[in-house]
Write an enzyme that holds these catalytic residues in place. Structure first.
Site, PDB file in Angstrom:
ATOM      1  N   ARG A  82      36.724  40.867  29.671  1.00  0.00           N
ATOM      2  CA  ARG A  82      36.211  42.220  29.633  1.00  0.00           C
ATOM      3  C   ARG A  82      34.689  42.199  29.691  1.00  0.00           C
ATOM      4  O   ARG A  82      34.059  41.253  29.241  1.00  0.00           O
ATOM      5  CB  ARG A  82      36.635  42.929  28.331  1.00  0.00           C
ATOM      6  CG  ARG A  82      38.099  43.216  28.195  1.00  0.00           C
ATOM      7  CD  ARG A  82      38.330  44.213  27.056  1.00  0.00           C
ATOM      8  NE  ARG A  82      37.588  43.896  25.857  1.00  0.00           N
ATOM      9  CZ  ARG A  82      38.034  43.114  24.867  1.00  0.00           C
ATOM     10  NH1 ARG A  82      39.222  42.558  24.956  1.00  0.00           N
ATOM     11  NH2 ARG A  82      37.302  42.885  23.798  1.00  0.00           N
ATOM     12  N   TYR A 214      39.705  41.059  36.987  1.00  0.00           N
ATOM     13  CA  TYR A 214      40.236  40.549  35.724  1.00  0.00           C
ATOM     14  C   TYR A 214      41.025  41.601  34.955  1.00  0.00           C
ATOM     15  O   TYR A 214      40.597  42.748  34.836  1.00  0.00           O
ATOM     16  CB  TYR A 214      39.095  40.039  34.818  1.00  0.00           C
ATOM     17  CG  TYR A 214      39.566  39.834  33.394  1.00  0.00           C
ATOM     18  CD1 TYR A 214      40.297  38.699  33.045  1.00  0.00           C
ATOM     19  CD2 TYR A 214      39.358  40.795  32.428  1.00  0.00           C
ATOM     20  CE1 TYR A 214      40.778  38.541  31.767  1.00  0.00           C
ATOM     21  CE2 TYR A 214      39.836  40.645  31.136  1.00  0.00           C
ATOM     22  CZ  TYR A 214      40.546  39.508  30.811  1.00  0.00           C
ATOM     23  OH  TYR A 214      41.042  39.360  29.547  1.00  0.00           O
ATOM     24  N   LYS A 223      44.039  48.612  28.965  1.00  0.00           N
ATOM     25  CA  LYS A 223      43.042  49.127  28.028  1.00  0.00           C
ATOM     26  C   LYS A 223      42.448  50.457  28.502  1.00  0.00           C
ATOM     27  O   LYS A 223      42.186  51.352  27.697  1.00  0.00           O
ATOM     28  CB  LYS A 223      41.914  48.112  27.845  1.00  0.00           C
ATOM     29  CG  LYS A 223      42.368  46.706  27.463  1.00  0.00           C
ATOM     30  CD  LYS A 223      43.098  46.635  26.143  1.00  0.00           C
ATOM     31  CE  LYS A 223      43.263  45.182  25.715  1.00  0.00           C
ATOM     32  NZ  LYS A 223      44.083  45.014  24.518  1.00  0.00           N
ATOM     33  N   HIS A 243      45.290  50.011  19.237  1.00  0.00           N
ATOM     34  CA  HIS A 243      45.309  48.609  19.655  1.00  0.00           C
ATOM     35  C   HIS A 243      46.122  47.817  18.620  1.00  0.00           C
ATOM     36  O   HIS A 243      45.582  47.067  17.816  1.00  0.00           O
ATOM     37  CB  HIS A 243      43.855  48.116  19.724  1.00  0.00           C
ATOM     38  CG  HIS A 243      43.685  46.753  20.284  1.00  0.00           C
ATOM     39  ND1 HIS A 243      42.634  45.931  19.938  1.00  0.00           N
ATOM     40  CD2 HIS A 243      44.416  46.048  21.185  1.00  0.00           C
ATOM     41  CE1 HIS A 243      42.716  44.789  20.590  1.00  0.00           C
ATOM     42  NE2 HIS A 243      43.783  44.831  21.344  1.00  0.00           N
ATOM     43  N   SER A 265      41.306  41.324  19.888  1.00  0.00           N
ATOM     44  CA  SER A 265      41.906  40.429  20.872  1.00  0.00           C
ATOM     45  C   SER A 265      41.709  38.974  20.469  1.00  0.00           C
ATOM     46  O   SER A 265      40.673  38.599  19.927  1.00  0.00           O
ATOM     47  CB  SER A 265      41.282  40.658  22.254  1.00  0.00           C
ATOM     48  OG  SER A 265      41.568  41.960  22.705  1.00  0.00           O
ATOM     49  N   CYS A 267      43.188  37.313  18.163  1.00  0.00           N
ATOM     50  CA  CYS A 267      43.239  37.081  16.718  1.00  0.00           C
ATOM     51  C   CYS A 267      44.681  37.021  16.201  1.00  0.00           C
ATOM     52  O   CYS A 267      44.916  37.218  15.013  1.00  0.00           O
ATOM     53  CB  CYS A 267      42.468  38.168  15.969  1.00  0.00           C
ATOM     54  SG  CYS A 267      40.671  37.990  16.082  1.00  0.00           S
ATOM     55  N   ASP A 294      50.521  44.483  21.684  1.00  0.00           N
ATOM     56  CA  ASP A 294      49.114  44.830  21.911  1.00  0.00           C
ATOM     57  C   ASP A 294      48.774  46.299  21.721  1.00  0.00           C
ATOM     58  O   ASP A 294      47.690  46.609  21.245  1.00  0.00           O
ATOM     59  CB  ASP A 294      48.702  44.396  23.318  1.00  0.00           C
ATOM     60  CG  ASP A 294      47.199  44.392  23.527  1.00  0.00           C
ATOM     61  OD1 ASP A 294      46.478  43.873  22.646  1.00  0.00           O
ATOM     62  OD2 ASP A 294      46.735  44.886  24.560  1.00  0.00           O
ATOM     63  N   ARG A 383      45.148  33.560  30.731  1.00  0.00           N
ATOM     64  CA  ARG A 383      46.184  34.515  30.363  1.00  0.00           C
ATOM     65  C   ARG A 383      47.524  34.222  31.035  1.00  0.00           C
ATOM     66  O   ARG A 383      47.611  33.485  32.001  1.00  0.00           O
ATOM     67  CB  ARG A 383      45.737  35.926  30.780  1.00  0.00           C
ATOM     68  CG  ARG A 383      44.492  36.428  30.095  1.00  0.00           C
ATOM     69  CD  ARG A 383      44.767  36.954  28.715  1.00  0.00           C
ATOM     70  NE  ARG A 383      43.571  37.424  28.015  1.00  0.00           N
ATOM     71  CZ  ARG A 383      43.588  38.325  27.037  1.00  0.00           C
ATOM     72  NH1 ARG A 383      44.741  38.862  26.665  1.00  0.00           N
ATOM     73  NH2 ARG A 383      42.488  38.676  26.434  1.00  0.00           N
TER      74      ARG A 383
END
Length: 585
Positions: A82, A214, A223, A243, A265, A267, A294, A383
């Site tokens: 991001r 991305y 998002k 989130h 993110s 975590c 998520d 990812r």
């Protein structure tokens, strides 16, 4: 957009909804693609997309014996995460975006990004991707259309959302009733960091993203729609777009409590959402059911409870650290029909990343022969994109049009010191303050320095589409007569000892914390008050993998350090003072 003549060879219409056709025409006139393809979401369409990307090198076929239907994509080295400094919320009034967002006036933003879109799809295909965020027949779901020139984005959107004919039918049906859809325009452009913007226009329910391929910058249902735009929609319509993961915790008695948890993110959201209980819990009959890893949309139900759906249909998970030890369910999920991005390769063409196993990769994430001098073999933010239905712990309730009732909300982040393993907020207002003041050490999910502690309210700092003061007030507004709100908790799996090692074993052992949380919800577990909140009694949480002194340290709370933390929180809140609710002042 400035109208320019549209190539005559393009189809005039792909939808029964005139507004959608007109918008596609307008975008085509601006971007000048060679052709337009209306996506139907079919298996045949996906196969054709993959074949085309294999042919031009966008995808690399992985070992089909070990990973059938799996492919690797390598993004541009300058396009790997991001880009929060290039992400804007474009509201008419600057204060509505708030100090938590980068702001640009809508007219200026449209002009700036439309100049980049001008002619950018020459030689490319313009793909029209209708999608639904949430179960296709759910009243809690919302729809959008992404226009993109990236077949990689189309393939990922098919895994991450409900795309194609069914979504288009819902958009047309709702359009006939005057209901809007979210409009997302994306182009990879030149992949130039100096010509890259992700613009959000919440008052218009639209998104424009240019110059990145991305994940969250390009998969606009994620998002951009499901959080930044949806959070604005949610405040207007009286719900919450968060989130958060959603999991179901089933007891030996067959009772299931649903928990929503917000972590920044990288975590551990995916690990917790797919948690496998320790053997002793499994023997007793405890089970974990995965709803989502998520994003969570919560709506007040007629019974006063908050009911939640996972608006996504897949996982866009962080690969490094995922292993048979940390998350066996995730590893099983991605054995087939998965798109990997920026992972390394073994000699026999299998995907690899740090933490997976002890093999030595052959090629790094940029396709170079692996050399430790070049850094990690897999990019730290590499990812995997995969359908949620492939997860062994996937719950059919993820497709329930009504959603699932939430019993507990959990906040958490990476804190090496101070914050205990778990505590409960005293009431809803205290819980909102806990979430609003949440802190975490930064990770590789966003560009910039990692390991820096920053405040990340509700794990929404990069994702809230409006002023945080108004956002906190919106959360507080749910505490009204008749409401049966979830209990709110805070966890910290990442507390470290003086030797720099983690005190709590984490992963499957986090089940012990979840059981205490459910026990609090059901009134079975007592707690003791402290400056930070309600803590477990001594002996309420034990782990065979955590020594007694480490357990005491991780579950304890140093009251002497709390005033300094409170002062820091007050400084953090000062940025939102103009609109900060009195309960949080």
């Amino acid at each position: 957009m400035n109208a320019v003549p549209r190539p005559q060879a393009m189809p005039a219409s792909g939808s029964r909804l005139a507004a959608l056709n007109d918008w596609v025409d307008e975008v085509a006139a601006l971007t000048r693609p060679d052709r337009i393809h209306w996506c139907d979401g079919s298996d045949g369409e996906y196969a054709a997309l993959v074949a085309g990307m294999l042919a031009d090198g966008t995808l690399i076929e992985l070992n089909q014996d070990t990973h059938p239907g799996c492919y690797l994509h390598r993004s541009d080295p300058d396009d790997v995460a991001r880009v929060e400094h290039l992400t804007f919320v474009c509201t008419r009034e600057r204060d509505d975006a708030g100090p938590n967002n980068h702001w640009m006036a809508p007219d200026e933003a449209h002009a700036k990004v439309d100049a980049l879109f001008e002619g950018c799809m020459r030689g490319r295909t313009l793909y029209v991707v209708p999608y639904c965020m949430g179960p296709i027949d759910s009243p809690l779901a919302r729809c959008g259309v992404e226009i993109t020139d990236s077949p990689y984005v189309v393939a990922n959107m098919r895994l991450m959302t409900r795309t194609g004919a069914a979504a288009l039918a819902r958009i047309e049906r709702e359009g006939a009733q005057g209901k809007p859809f979210v409009r997302g325009l994306h182009s990879t452009g030149e992949l130039d960091p100096d010509r890259r913007f992700i613009m959000h226009f919440p008052e218009e329910l639209s998104i424009k993203s240019y110059g990145s391929g991305y994940g969250g910058n390009a998969l606009l249902g994620k998002k951009c729609h499901a959080l930044r735009i949806a959070s604005w929609q949610a405040r207007r319509e009286g719900w919450l777009a968060e989130h958060m993961l959603i999991l179901g915790l089933e007891s030996p008695e067959g009772k299931t409590h649903y928990v929503a948890a917000a972590f920044p993110s990288a975590c551990g959201k995916t690990n917790l959402a797919m948690l496998i209980p320790p053997e002793e819990y499994r023997r007793k009959g405890w089970k974990v059911h995965t709803i989502g890893d998520d994003i969570c949309w919560m709506h007040p139900g007629e019974d006063g409870r908050l009911w939640a759906i996972n608006p996504e249909a897949g996982y866009f998970g962080v690969a490094p650290g995922t292993s048979a030890t940390t998350n066996p369910n995730a590893l099983a999920t991605i054995r087939r029909d998965t798109i990997f991005t920026n992972v390394a390769l073994t000699a026999d063409n299998q995907p690899w990343w740090e933490g997976l196993d002890d093999r030595v990769p052959a090629l790094d994430w940029q396709g170079r022969p692996y050399d430790p001098a070049n850094g990690p073999a897999a990019h730290p933010n590499s990812r995997f994109t995969v359908s949620a239905k492939q997860c062994p712990s996937y719950s059919p309730r993820a497709e329930d049009a009504r959603g699932v009732p939430i019993s507990a909300i959990v906040f958490g982040g990476r804190r090496a010191t101070l914050m205990p393993l778990v505590f409960e907020a005293r009431d809803w207002a205290h819980g909102v303050r806990v979430g609003a003041s949440m802190g975490s050490e930064t990770t590789a999910a966003a560009t910039g320095q990692t390991g820096v502690m920053r405040r990340d309210p509700m794990a929404m700092k990069p994702f809230c589409g409006y002023h945080f003061g108004d956002y906190f007030a919106h959360w507080l507004s749910f505490d009204r007569p008749g409401a049966k709100l979830p209990r709110i908790f805070h966890v910290n799996w990442f507390r470290k000892g003086s030797d720099g090692r983690f005190l709590w074993p984490g992963f499957g052992e986090n089940m012990r914390v979840l059981e205490w949380i459910v026990g609090r919800v059901e009134g079975r577990h007592a707690a003791r008050d402290s400056g930070v909140g309600l803590l477990p009694l001594e002996g309420a949480i034990v782990s065979p993998d955590c020594a007694a002194d480490a357990l005491a340290a991780v579950t304890g709370f140093d009251e002497t350090r709390w005033p300094a933390e409170q002062a820091e929180i007050a400084g953090h809140m000062e940025a939102y003072r103009e609109r900060l609710p009195a309960q949080l002042g």
